[in-house]
Design an enzyme around this catalytic site. Sequence first.
Site, PDB file in Angstrom:
ATOM      1  N   TRP A 139      -1.490  -0.740  -6.526  1.00  0.00           N
ATOM      2  CA  TRP A 139      -1.627   0.695  -6.778  1.00  0.00           C
ATOM      3  C   TRP A 139      -0.267   1.343  -7.006  1.00  0.00           C
ATOM      4  O   TRP A 139      -0.187   2.505  -7.421  1.00  0.00           O
ATOM      5  CB  TRP A 139      -2.386   1.375  -5.650  1.00  0.00           C
ATOM      6  CG  TRP A 139      -1.635   1.525  -4.332  1.00  0.00           C
ATOM      7  CD1 TRP A 139      -0.911   0.588  -3.670  1.00  0.00           C
ATOM      8  CD2 TRP A 139      -1.579   2.713  -3.525  1.00  0.00           C
ATOM      9  NE1 TRP A 139      -0.410   1.103  -2.498  1.00  0.00           N
ATOM     10  CE2 TRP A 139      -0.803   2.393  -2.384  1.00  0.00           C
ATOM     11  CE3 TRP A 139      -2.117   3.990  -3.630  1.00  0.00           C
ATOM     12  CZ2 TRP A 139      -0.538   3.316  -1.364  1.00  0.00           C
ATOM     13  CZ3 TRP A 139      -1.859   4.912  -2.621  1.00  0.00           C
ATOM     14  CH2 TRP A 139      -1.072   4.568  -1.507  1.00  0.00           C
ATOM     15  N   ASP A 140       0.802   0.602  -6.750  1.00  0.00           N
ATOM     16  CA  ASP A 140       2.160   1.076  -7.013  1.00  0.00           C
ATOM     17  C   ASP A 140       2.275   1.667  -8.420  1.00  0.00           C
ATOM     18  O   ASP A 140       2.912   2.700  -8.634  1.00  0.00           O
ATOM     19  CB  ASP A 140       3.155  -0.088  -6.910  1.00  0.00           C
ATOM     20  CG  ASP A 140       3.112  -0.812  -5.585  1.00  0.00           C
ATOM     21  OD1 ASP A 140       2.039  -0.839  -4.958  1.00  0.00           O
ATOM     22  OD2 ASP A 140       4.141  -1.378  -5.175  1.00  0.00           O
ATOM     23  N   GLU A 180      -1.478   0.312   6.200  1.00  0.00           N
ATOM     24  CA  GLU A 180      -1.972  -1.057   6.376  1.00  0.00           C
ATOM     25  C   GLU A 180      -1.788  -1.595   7.786  1.00  0.00           C
ATOM     26  O   GLU A 180      -2.100  -2.758   8.040  1.00  0.00           O
ATOM     27  CB  GLU A 180      -1.299  -1.967   5.339  1.00  0.00           C
ATOM     28  CG  GLU A 180      -1.726  -1.622   3.923  1.00  0.00           C
ATOM     29  CD  GLU A 180      -0.887  -2.317   2.857  1.00  0.00           C
ATOM     30  OE1 GLU A 180      -1.428  -2.558   1.771  1.00  0.00           O
ATOM     31  OE2 GLU A 180       0.301  -2.611   3.109  1.00  0.00           O
ATOM     32  N   LYS A 187       2.220   2.607   9.083  1.00  0.00           N
ATOM     33  CA  LYS A 187       3.189   1.899   8.246  1.00  0.00           C
ATOM     34  C   LYS A 187       3.796   2.841   7.209  1.00  0.00           C
ATOM     35  O   LYS A 187       4.986   2.784   6.920  1.00  0.00           O
ATOM     36  CB  LYS A 187       2.493   0.730   7.541  1.00  0.00           C
ATOM     37  CG  LYS A 187       3.382  -0.054   6.579  1.00  0.00           C
ATOM     38  CD  LYS A 187       2.589  -1.169   5.913  1.00  0.00           C
ATOM     39  CE  LYS A 187       3.464  -1.987   4.953  1.00  0.00           C
ATOM     40  NZ  LYS A 187       2.702  -3.070   4.275  1.00  0.00           N
ATOM     41  N   GLN A 188       2.952   3.705   6.647  1.00  0.00           N
ATOM     42  CA  GLN A 188       3.378   4.513   5.507  1.00  0.00           C
ATOM     43  C   GLN A 188       2.489   5.740   5.388  1.00  0.00           C
ATOM     44  O   GLN A 188       1.529   5.916   6.121  1.00  0.00           O
ATOM     45  CB  GLN A 188       3.288   3.703   4.221  1.00  0.00           C
ATOM     46  CG  GLN A 188       1.864   3.303   3.839  1.00  0.00           C
ATOM     47  CD  GLN A 188       1.827   2.184   2.826  1.00  0.00           C
ATOM     48  OE1 GLN A 188       2.207   1.062   3.117  1.00  0.00           O
ATOM     49  NE2 GLN A 188       1.358   2.479   1.635  1.00  0.00           N
TER      50      GLN A 188
END
Length: 776
Positions: A354-355, A497, A610-611
């Site tokens: 998805w980057d 994640e 994580k993000q």
Amino acid sequence: MMHYNTTEPEELKHWSFSETEFDPLALAKCESIMSLGNGYMGLRSAAEESYIGEKRNLFINGTFNKFDQYEVTELPNAADITRLDIRIDGVRFSLERGEVREYRRLLNLRDAELVRGFVWEYQGKRIRFEFRRYVSLAHKHEIGMRMTVTPLNGRISLSVTSGIDGQVSNSGSQHFHEGEKRIYDKTYIELIQTTTESKIDFVLGAAHRLFIGGTEANLEPKMDIDRRRVAVTYTVDLEQGQTLEFEKAAAVFTSRDLEFAEGPRLDDIREMMLAALKEQHAAGYERRFEDHRRAWEKVWDQYRVSIKSAEPFDQLAVRFAIYHLVIMTPSHDRRMGIGAKGLTGEGYKGHSFWDTEIFILPFYIYTNPPVARSLLEYRYLGLEGARSKALQNGYSGAMYPWEAAWPSDGEVTPEWGQVDIVTGKQTRIWSGVIEQHITSDIAYAVWHYYMATGDQEFMDSFGYEMILDTAKFWASRLEWNEEQQTYHINNVVGPDEYKEHVNNNAFTNYMAHFNIRLAMTYAEELRVQKPALFDRLNSKLGVEAAMDEWSDKIGRIYLPKPNQDGIIPQDDTYLQKKLVDLTPYKSQAKVGSIFDDYNLDQVGEMQVSKQADIMMLFFLLEDQFPLDVKKANYDYYEEKTLHDSSLSLSTHCILANDLGDRELAYRLFRRAAEIDLGPYMHSSDAGVHSASLGGIWKCIVMGFAGVRMLGGALHMNPRLPEAWEEVSFPLYWRGHRIEVHLDRTRISLNTDSEEELTLIIGGNPVKLTGALQLSY
């Protein structure tokens, strides 16, 4: 040691960076961040001489191969062209022996040329070396190399062995059959490789020219053909002050190249390679490099971002990001995507995530829409694999793979990952099975592109079908909760994640709802306005039946709402998990340090992310959430986010700026810019971070300049960092280029449009024709 304030020569100020000290234990940093490429191929910048621990990588985009049935497909590491075996008076040259003085390896971003130079002292001899290298943007199959050697204090005997080495592998996985090797006229070297499973032919060639004291030397080489390699050796004697110039021309073709898509014949590929190689060889390094340099001039005109900052690193950082975005993007071929490490290393095996859609595509949407369209057509070609994945998992429609390779391959995510520090077993990778938000991310990207470009032909040919079929997947994915009388999405991984097997991840649910709602809108529009197209899609996808299902379910999809404190739960259980002191991990020198103390299952039971997850939702669907809710959630989740993913910092930067914390926003921008380019010598060992590089551009244009597409309109709401005085950049909107220049108080716009364009600046509609300047 890295040096980012290079001022020699002055013309490359803020256009280059350098390694000023050779470190054999930190080879990978410069191999990655100084990589060369052109979208067709990527060449990792290993030194010409060989060292233990090096990674000599040459990747050709789209040439995926599976080593065997137990491994997933990956980009194979093609034969090495760059290695030179250099011997001085019979001793193999290495920077690990002797004394090295005046060392510098520099990447010239403006001209996309790698330059390395030093003086080597060994056994009383002092010799000056310079190496230059490029991967041509003007001639996509071409690599050029040039070495000069000058003895400074006496006579030397120099031998150079150079050729094509197919003995390399992907960290042990050999993707090629032994191929044919030839040397034509003692000059033109050829090696053929064929991948073991995908049966792609690689045809590589090389040739050399030598000049002594400026005069071409027609030396006859010693020829050598061995297992998986072919080479020639030249031996010369050089007097003190006499310079050898050693040029190497190389060409790379494959049967996957677009020009051979209709059915390649190996003999045709060989003929084309040899013709290209002979032309390059005859022209020489300087003439062909000039072609390449002029091609890059056009690149910098197309994508120019100029920053006047108290911190010169900021200008270098955005040029670095744009350089890598260009060399990783297969703008020449819609059948190929962008790898999470570009073409700079073996990390993530060259797969697309998805980057691309969320972090890289906006750069192209607003600077080069045809390239954005090509990347979306790659996803259209991937519908075959997406439909297969949905069917295999018991769903309808198109369920896009978490990791994608060749469009028809479907899901290619590995099943097993790193070691669990508690159990000692390999960690199961669940993202290929249950990280499903990629499907709505792609639908969102299609919509974003269409709104910004107005490309109706793309929508008619590709876009509508992608949005409708992904919505069919989400409708089949919903699970009815009888107790709550709502549809849930259970057992997923969201963007965070560190939380696996969760129910109702807010990002996933909201984006699925967006995807279905968008499909409903477009389906109704097509039925009324384009009945022939509607009939075609209905015949192919069963749109009418899907519309009934969407209408029945859309209003009952569970969308997590703010609690009494204004916090939207990231998933059903996140807010009930235990709180831990994250201070040691928030200030970590390397990502993932929490796993020195806990395994993934343990981290899954903590309030740690994580993000960006909820923050990403606020960015993509920002007009669906009030400012006070964004602020409350930012304050809550930011302190719990470790930014262990390179995707995270840019999103938090943009949100921090939106919420008025310019100091934090700038600090996060700098951290994002330093992921690859910064001082950490092992952050990029497996390759650069593609999404983060796209995120750097987003921080500048969509963050500090406040450029957003909202409701089909172009908005600008600038909030420049204190360190910046000015910023300027190009912007494409509905087919027209707008030159944007901002300082602390004014905005200047110039456009090539003869039509009147409407923009929303600072919340107010503005009409633009030609030029406009106003205060904000």
